[in-house]
Design a protein around this motif. Sequence first.
Motif, PDB file in Angstrom:
ATOM      1  N   VAL A 176       0.865  -1.179   0.000  1.00 57.20           N
ATOM      2  CA  VAL A 176       0.000   0.000   0.000  1.00 57.20           C
ATOM      3  C   VAL A 176       0.901   1.228   0.000  1.00 57.20           C
ATOM      4  O   VAL A 176       1.924   1.262   0.711  1.00 57.20           O
ATOM      5  N   GLY A 177       0.542   2.230  -0.798  1.00 52.10           N
ATOM      6  CA  GLY A 177       1.329   3.447  -0.833  1.00 52.10           C
ATOM      7  C   GLY A 177       1.145   4.274   0.428  1.00 52.10           C
ATOM      8  O   GLY A 177       0.105   4.211   1.080  1.00 52.10           O
ATOM      9  N   ILE A 178       2.158   5.031   0.807  1.00 55.45           N
ATOM     10  CA  ILE A 178       2.049   5.895   1.987  1.00 55.45           C
ATOM     11  C   ILE A 178       2.487   7.313   1.640  1.00 55.45           C
ATOM     12  O   ILE A 178       3.246   7.544   0.692  1.00 55.45           O
ATOM     13  N   SER A 179       1.979   8.264   2.409  1.00 53.34           N
ATOM     14  CA  SER A 179       2.469   9.641   2.381  1.00 53.34           C
ATOM     15  C   SER A 179       2.626  10.080   3.831  1.00 53.34           C
ATOM     16  O   SER A 179       1.994   9.518   4.727  1.00 53.34           O
ATOM     17  N   PHE A 180       3.460  11.077   4.067  1.00 54.27           N
ATOM     18  CA  PHE A 180       3.755  11.471   5.447  1.00 54.27           C
ATOM     19  C   PHE A 180       4.014  12.971   5.487  1.00 54.27           C
ATOM     20  O   PHE A 180       4.167  13.636   4.443  1.00 54.27           O
ATOM     21  N   ALA A 181       4.034  13.502   6.718  1.00 57.53           N
ATOM     22  CA  ALA A 181       4.267  14.933   6.909  1.00 57.53           C
ATOM     23  C   ALA A 181       5.603  15.326   6.279  1.00 57.53           C
ATOM     24  O   ALA A 181       6.578  14.582   6.353  1.00 57.53           O
ATOM     25  N   ARG A 182       5.648  16.506   5.681  1.00 56.07           N
ATOM     26  CA  ARG A 182       6.825  16.929   4.932  1.00 56.07           C
ATOM     27  C   ARG A 182       7.857  17.659   5.781  1.00 56.07           C
ATOM     28  O   ARG A 182       8.906  18.060   5.275  1.00 56.07           O
ATOM     29  N   THR A 183       7.548  17.849   7.064  1.00 53.80           N
ATOM     30  CA  THR A 183       8.491  18.564   7.931  1.00 53.80           C
ATOM     31  C   THR A 183       8.813  17.728   9.159  1.00 53.80           C
ATOM     32  O   THR A 183       7.913  17.139   9.776  1.00 53.80           O
ATOM     33  N   LEU A 184      10.083  17.674   9.515  1.00 59.52           N
ATOM     34  CA  LEU A 184      10.540  17.039  10.742  1.00 59.52           C
ATOM     35  C   LEU A 184      11.186  18.102  11.624  1.00 59.52           C
ATOM     36  O   LEU A 184      11.794  19.072  11.124  1.00 59.52           O
ATOM     37  N   TYR A 185      11.073  17.899  12.933  1.00 64.33           N
ATOM     38  CA  TYR A 185      11.631  18.840  13.896  1.00 64.33           C
ATOM     39  C   TYR A 185      12.660  18.117  14.751  1.00 64.33           C
ATOM     40  O   TYR A 185      12.434  16.997  15.210  1.00 64.33           O
ATOM     41  N   TRP A 186      13.785  18.784  14.963  1.00 68.29           N
ATOM     42  CA  TRP A 186      14.893  18.222  15.746  1.00 68.29           C
ATOM     43  C   TRP A 186      15.283  19.215  16.823  1.00 68.29           C
ATOM     44  O   TRP A 186      15.340  20.437  16.573  1.00 68.29           O
ATOM     45  N   ARG A 243       5.482  -3.866   7.468  1.00 69.36           N
ATOM     46  CA  ARG A 243       6.893  -3.489   7.304  1.00 69.36           C
ATOM     47  C   ARG A 243       6.956  -2.347   6.314  1.00 69.36           C
ATOM     48  O   ARG A 243       6.394  -2.432   5.211  1.00 69.36           O
ATOM     49  N   PHE A 244       7.615  -1.250   6.700  1.00 73.79           N
ATOM     50  CA  PHE A 244       7.813  -0.137   5.781  1.00 73.79           C
ATOM     51  C   PHE A 244       9.017  -0.444   4.890  1.00 73.79           C
ATOM     52  O   PHE A 244      10.077  -0.832   5.380  1.00 73.79           O
ATOM     53  N   VAL A 245       8.835  -0.280   3.590  1.00 68.54           N
ATOM     54  CA  VAL A 245       9.897  -0.609   2.636  1.00 68.54           C
ATOM     55  C   VAL A 245      10.095   0.562   1.670  1.00 68.54           C
ATOM     56  O   VAL A 245       9.146   1.284   1.343  1.00 68.54           O
ATOM     57  N   PHE A 246      11.315   0.721   1.227  1.00 69.47           N
ATOM     58  CA  PHE A 246      11.677   1.790   0.285  1.00 69.47           C
ATOM     59  C   PHE A 246      12.000   1.133  -1.054  1.00 69.47           C
ATOM     60  O   PHE A 246      13.021   0.463  -1.185  1.00 69.47           O
ATOM     61  N   LEU A 247      11.113   1.298  -2.040  1.00 66.77           N
ATOM     62  CA  LEU A 247      11.280   0.645  -3.331  1.00 66.77           C
ATOM     63  C   LEU A 247      11.223   1.671  -4.459  1.00 66.77           C
ATOM     64  O   LEU A 247      10.259   2.437  -4.563  1.00 66.77           O
ATOM     65  N   ASP A 248      12.258   1.671  -5.261  1.00 62.47           N
ATOM     66  CA  ASP A 248      12.294   2.512  -6.463  1.00 62.47           C
ATOM     67  C   ASP A 248      11.970   3.968  -6.138  1.00 62.47           C
ATOM     68  O   ASP A 248      11.228   4.638  -6.859  1.00 62.47           O
ATOM     69  N   GLY A 249      12.520   4.451  -5.032  1.00 63.51           N
ATOM     70  CA  GLY A 249      12.346   5.855  -4.683  1.00 63.51           C
ATOM     71  C   GLY A 249      11.080   6.188  -3.932  1.00 63.51           C
ATOM     72  O   GLY A 249      10.828   7.367  -3.637  1.00 63.51           O
ATOM     73  N   TRP A 272       8.312   5.188  -0.600  1.00 65.23           N
ATOM     74  CA  TRP A 272       8.048   4.425   0.620  1.00 65.23           C
ATOM     75  C   TRP A 272       6.685   3.759   0.522  1.00 65.23           C
ATOM     76  O   TRP A 272       5.692   4.378   0.133  1.00 65.23           O
ATOM     77  N   LEU A 273       6.647   2.483   0.877  1.00 57.66           N
ATOM     78  CA  LEU A 273       5.430   1.684   0.841  1.00 57.66           C
ATOM     79  C   LEU A 273       5.319   0.912   2.143  1.00 57.66           C
ATOM     80  O   LEU A 273       6.285   0.803   2.898  1.00 57.66           O
ATOM     81  N   ILE A 274       4.132   0.380   2.407  1.00 50.48           N
ATOM     82  CA  ILE A 274       3.957  -0.493   3.559  1.00 50.48           C
ATOM     83  C   ILE A 274       3.538  -1.869   3.065  1.00 50.48           C
ATOM     84  O   ILE A 274       2.652  -1.994   2.219  1.00 50.48           O
ATOM     85  N   GLU A 275       4.237  -2.883   3.538  1.00 47.10           N
ATOM     86  CA  GLU A 275       3.931  -4.277   3.186  1.00 47.10           C
ATOM     87  C   GLU A 275       3.024  -4.856   4.269  1.00 47.10           C
ATOM     88  O   GLU A 275       3.360  -4.818   5.454  1.00 47.10           O
ATOM     89  N   ILE A 276       1.875  -5.386   3.861  1.00 47.53           N
ATOM     90  CA  ILE A 276       0.883  -5.906   4.792  1.00 47.53           C
ATOM     91  C   ILE A 276       0.825  -7.430   4.695  1.00 47.53           C
ATOM     92  O   ILE A 276       0.642  -7.974   3.603  1.00 47.53           O
ATOM     93  N   THR A 277       0.978  -8.104   5.826  1.00 50.78           N
ATOM     94  CA  THR A 277       0.856  -9.557   5.886  1.00 50.78           C
ATOM     95  C   THR A 277      -0.305  -9.917   6.810  1.00 50.78           C
ATOM     96  O   THR A 277      -0.186  -9.786   8.037  1.00 50.78           O
ATOM     97  N   PRO A 278      -1.451 -10.342   6.262  1.00 49.68           N
ATOM     98  CA  PRO A 278      -2.593 -10.692   7.108  1.00 49.68           C
ATOM     99  C   PRO A 278      -2.273 -11.871   8.021  1.00 49.68           C
ATOM    100  O   PRO A 278      -1.572 -12.802   7.643  1.00 49.68           O
ATOM    101  N   THR A 279      -2.792 -11.829   9.229  1.00 46.45           N
ATOM    102  CA  THR A 279      -2.603 -12.922  10.179  1.00 46.45           C
ATOM    103  C   THR A 279      -3.758 -12.866  11.178  1.00 46.45           C
ATOM    104  O   THR A 279      -4.768 -12.214  10.939  1.00 46.45           O
ATOM    105  N   TYR A 280      -3.595 -13.562  12.309  1.00 44.72           N
ATOM    106  CA  TYR A 280      -4.620 -13.573  13.352  1.00 44.72           C
ATOM    107  C   TYR A 280      -3.956 -13.414  14.706  1.00 44.72           C
ATOM    108  O   TYR A 280      -2.790 -13.778  14.895  1.00 44.72           O
ATOM    109  N   HIS A 281      -4.728 -12.864  15.645  1.00 42.39           N
ATOM    110  CA  HIS A 281      -4.275 -12.752  17.031  1.00 42.39           C
ATOM    111  C   HIS A 281      -5.316 -13.455  17.896  1.00 42.39           C
ATOM    112  O   HIS A 281      -6.519 -13.350  17.642  1.00 42.39           O
TER     113      HIS A 281
END
Length: 444
Positions: A173-183, A332-338, A340-349
Amino acid sequence: MKRIGRSDIIGQRGMAHIEGIVLSMGFMFYPTGGVEAGIDGFIELRDDETGAVGNLLLQVQGKSTERRRLQAETDESFEFPCSEADIGYWMQGTAPVLFIVVLPEKGVAYWKSIKSWFSDPDRLKARKIIFYKKTDLFTKEAKAAVTAVALSTVPGAIAPSARIEEELLVNLVGISFARTLYWAPTSYSTDKSFGAALRELDPKAGSEWIVRGKAVLSFHNLDVWPWNLLCEAEAMEEFGSDEWSGSDDEDRQRDFVALLNRAMSEFVRPALWHDRDSGAYFFRKPKNRDRVRYAYKSLKSFVPRDVVKRYGKRRADPSQPTYWRHSAFLHRFVFLDGDWLIEITPTYHFTRDGYNSNLFSGEYLKKIKEFENNAAVMGQFVMWRHFLVSHGAADLYTDRYPYLAFAPLEPLTLNAGVPDDLWKSQEANPNSPLFDWAQAERAE
């Protein structure tokens, strides 16, 4: 006068029908001709695009009949008896054998792989083949299945691909995130100590921050309360998030993933809980409810799914369930071809009371995975994708979650693939209680 009997005509019509279907697949058909002991012809696989052949052969035993009613025929199936001698002849050969029954008057044919069918001792003992009218049709669409039979006895063989257009559903699944970080520098050296101080000031403060080397990296503006009481706000710096997300420095990328994971935990609240041991997010059980259903947009329409449900009865107290099963996922967050994506593995709890982990979770999960089929996993992924894409969106009462958002990816299109009917028939348990095939057909 010499005569050619009607049975000869019927047999020839059957062979002609088989040859026509084989040629429509782009393969070659070679009739045996003359004297034969139980093999009427050979199919040679051929690449329809290039014309290449590789000596991948299938033997064919054809039976053509004009009988109005076949043995043990119903609307769904019929039987065809085989002699012990014929079965022995077919089974001891080195090449796979296709048994094809042709009904010339109806213009249809049905097929089975002899070695696959009679590999079952009970079927071998019964000495009959059961043909299923819907799934065993010998048509052009059976090409991929025929190819699979040819490859079954040739280790490492490469067959012509099935030339159909295929859309792949990937568990990304594609992701987007805030464009500013604070340090900003801080006197605290760990996440734990910083978090404890933060909660004393504001118990509802977000957790989209990390502490590294006595400095805080955060999606939050550290120059405002309560952050400015825990940091040296006058030394705060602002950065574009791409300085971390697009960095070649492995430490910076690890820090950025840690920040994304923090944001993920905030994003899914309050609908999901997090299990620290397994790392899974799972649907929580509300008080006074033993069952939760979640309606989501599948591939075509909205469908409901049980995402929290009680199972079994305790011996000591039959009014209490043995466990609750919660739909869950690992990520799992993964960086592919420039990107960021999230890899989802369905399971049960699994929980013992709807909240606390069950001691036998591992055994329950192992058992359910033994029965789970491809369609069940697909349905769960589509559900979780819908949850991520729709959860945290703005409505009349709340603003959109500002630090993390999700979007579905465009499907991947290939010019080669496997027909759905083939892989569905190979499922370990197509009747799995975890998934409704009727629902799957509506969803696709």
